[in-house]
Design an enzyme around this catalytic site. Structure first.
Site, PDB file in Angstrom:
ATOM      1  N   HIS A  77      40.036  30.739  39.256  1.00  0.00           N
ATOM      2  CA  HIS A  77      40.813  31.405  40.225  1.00  0.00           C
ATOM      3  C   HIS A  77      39.926  31.739  41.572  1.00  0.00           C
ATOM      4  CE1 HIS A  77      44.516  33.108  38.042  1.00  0.00           C
ATOM      5  NE2 HIS A  77      44.319  31.799  37.666  1.00  0.00           N
ATOM      6  N   TYR A 204      47.470  42.444  42.158  1.00  0.00           N
ATOM      7  CA  TYR A 204      47.356  43.921  42.067  1.00  0.00           C
ATOM      8  C   TYR A 204      48.239  44.784  43.157  1.00  0.00           C
ATOM      9  CZ  TYR A 204      42.793  43.026  39.573  1.00  0.00           C
ATOM     10  OH  TYR A 204      41.957  42.638  38.595  1.00  0.00           O
ATOM     11  N   PRO A 296      39.449  49.591  34.001  1.00  0.00           N
ATOM     12  CA  PRO A 296      39.644  48.098  33.926  1.00  0.00           C
ATOM     13  C   PRO A 296      39.989  47.545  35.113  1.00  0.00           C
ATOM     14  CG  PRO A 296      41.384  48.862  32.672  1.00  0.00           C
ATOM     15  CD  PRO A 296      40.306  49.986  33.063  1.00  0.00           C
ATOM     16  N   LYS A 300      35.481  44.446  35.163  1.00  0.00           N
ATOM     17  CA  LYS A 300      34.029  44.474  35.079  1.00  0.00           C
ATOM     18  C   LYS A 300      33.416  44.774  33.768  1.00  0.00           C
ATOM     19  CE  LYS A 300      32.884  43.639  39.078  1.00  0.00           C
ATOM     20  NZ  LYS A 300      33.269  42.247  39.245  1.00  0.00           N
ATOM     21  N   TYR A 388      34.041  41.523  43.296  1.00  0.00           N
ATOM     22  CA  TYR A 388      34.961  40.875  42.391  1.00  0.00           C
ATOM     23  C   TYR A 388      34.219  39.764  41.446  1.00  0.00           C
ATOM     24  CZ  TYR A 388      39.332  40.279  39.997  1.00  0.00           C
ATOM     25  OH  TYR A 388      40.565  40.280  39.164  1.00  0.00           O
TER      26      TYR A 388
END
Ligand code: RFL
Ligand code: PHB
Length: 401
Positions: A77, A204, A296, A300, A388
């Site tokens: 991704h 998100y 979460p 990580k 990220y």
């Protein structure tokens, strides 16, 4: 295995991602390990958890021969989508991070791959072997007492690596540690559903009613999460209610369709941040969730576990090869630097995206300001993207041959 080994170089407690990857990295460099796992193999392989591998985690698995199935079946991704205020915004990882990205490949699959390698290489991994006590960590021959099939055994070693998760005995066996904790006033209701993902990349979503996340496990299976209150009960959430609430929270102006399908797994997870310091005492080292928990939202947890054990494996290799204890001595401080970075990132993502139970309008406007800034400023987007995809893994070059 009839007679379990009574001595090894590194005794590893826990066959989660931390313990299994440590065992794999050390075995490749000729260091003997025994892995003790309290649960049975099928339980460990089926536990639904993380789904996102950072670039550094992908690289270390690939470079050490544990990434073949991940490379066939994992989904690379290159970005995520942020949804808020009825709009969607994409954060592009490679252009913001010098080409880095993440891999969608479930923790269950990483664990299966590492257990498969361990068994193929005929290396000791004892399931249903519960560590009961760790002793002698101030000397140079510590021991782990454990119970297997109703019988107690002792495993002597040079070093104990406690990779036994948040509820294990490793952390409790480390004297004089300080702990830092934050419990968030919400939980995640997570579902696994037999329906192709309705998106190409993770979504998100910030919504006044609460956060929602659209993730995936494969082109056929979706993984979705809803923010719920910490005292929420699963029986209050019929499948129909879950799909309605997800559709509501993901809605954008101009329309977007959420595909639905049979839900095959449902669970509620509380959210907390937790760190123990230091991560080492004498010959006992903590790694992964045994030492720290993140909420979460930043994806990580598994990746921090991989980072800890990469560092620890490199330090152990140096010590066994040269007698130099420098890497072991700096392990805790080096690991904690990354841990606190990840704690901060996970806390920021969590605070930016979740509805406060008080529905405080000031807080809501701060969140929207931060989301808007992240969506429109290259500096803010770069910071999110860099965290990220994950910072480079210290120790990786030393442990990969
Ligand atoms: P684990 O996986 O908990 O493994 C510890 C193992 O130790 C065993 N054990 C013992 N064995 C012998 N004797 C004893 N006395 C023992 N006590 C315990 C346990 O049975 C277990 O097998 O810890 P590890 O290896 O440190 O790995 C950590 C990760 O599992 C965890 O951080 C992640 O799952 C967190 N997480 C996520 N991480 C990510 O990087 N990306 C994600 O997208 C992500 N999503 C998540 C998550 C965790 C979640 N939950 C359920 C907590 C999503 C969720 C919902
Ligand atoms: C998941 O796929 O389980 C997942 C993905 C991203 C997160 C958390 C969980 O931030």
């Amino acid at each position: 295995m009839q007679n379990p080994p009574t001595r090894t170089q590194v005794a590893i407690i826990g066959a989660g991602p931390a313990g299994l990857l440590l065992a794999h990295l050390l075995h490749r460099r000729g260091i003997d390990t025994v892995v003790l796992e309290s649960r049975d193999r099928s339980y460990v392989e089926r536990r639904q958890r993380a789904g996102i591998l950072e670039q550094g985690t992908v690289d270390i698995l690939r470079a050490t021969g544990a990434g073949r199935r991940m490379d066939r079946q994992g989904l690379r991704h290159d970005g995520i989508e942020l949804r808020f205020g009825g709009e969607s915004h994409r954060i592009d990882f490679p252009s913001l991070t010098g080409g880095r990205s993440v891999m969608v490949y479930a923790q269950t699959e990483v664990v299966k791959d590492l257990i498969g390698l361990r068994l193929d290489e005929d290396q000791p991994i004892l399931f249903e072997a519960e560590a009961l006590e760790i002793s002698g960590i101030d000397g140079d021959s510590p021991q782990v007492r454990y119970r297997r099939r109703g019988q107690e055994h002792t495993l002597a070693c040079d070093v104990v690596a406690a990779c036994d998760g948040f509820h294990g005995i490793g952390r409790r066996s480390l004297p004089g540690a300080d702990t830092f904790e934050r419990v968030y006033p919400f939980s995640w209701l997570g579902v696994l559903a037999d329906v192709p993902p309705s998106c190409e990349e993770l979504i998100y979503a910030h919504h006044p009613e609460g956060f929602a996340l659209h993730s995936m496990r494969s082109p056929e299976v979706s993984r979705l999460y809803l923010q719920v209150s910490p005292d929420e009960r699963l029986e209050n959430w019929s499948d129909a209610r879950i799909w309605d609430e997800l559709a509501n929270r993901f809605a954008v102006d101009g329309g977007w369709e959420l595909g639905t399908g049979p839900i095959t797994d449902k669970s509620i997870t509380p959210m907390r941040s937790f760190v123990t310091e230091p991560m080492r005492h004498g010959r006992l080292f903590l790694a992964g969730d045994a030492a720290h928990i993140v909420p979460p939202t930043g994806a990580k947890g598994l990746n921090l576990a991989a980072a800890d054990v990469t560092l620890l494996a490199a330090a152990l290799l140096r010590w066994y090869r040269t007698g130099d204890e420098g890497g072991l001595d700096s392990y805790s401080a080096d690991a904690l630097r990354r841990v606190w970075r990840a704690e901060h990132f996970s806390y920021l993502m969590t605070s930016m995206l979740h509805a406060q139970p008080s529905r405080d309008p000031f807080e809501l406007r701060l969140q929207l300001a931060q989301l808007h800034y992240t969506a429109t400023s290259a500096a803010a987007a770069t910071s999110l993207a860099e965290n990220y995809v994950g910072l480079p893994l210290p120790g990786a070059e030393d442990i990969v041959e």
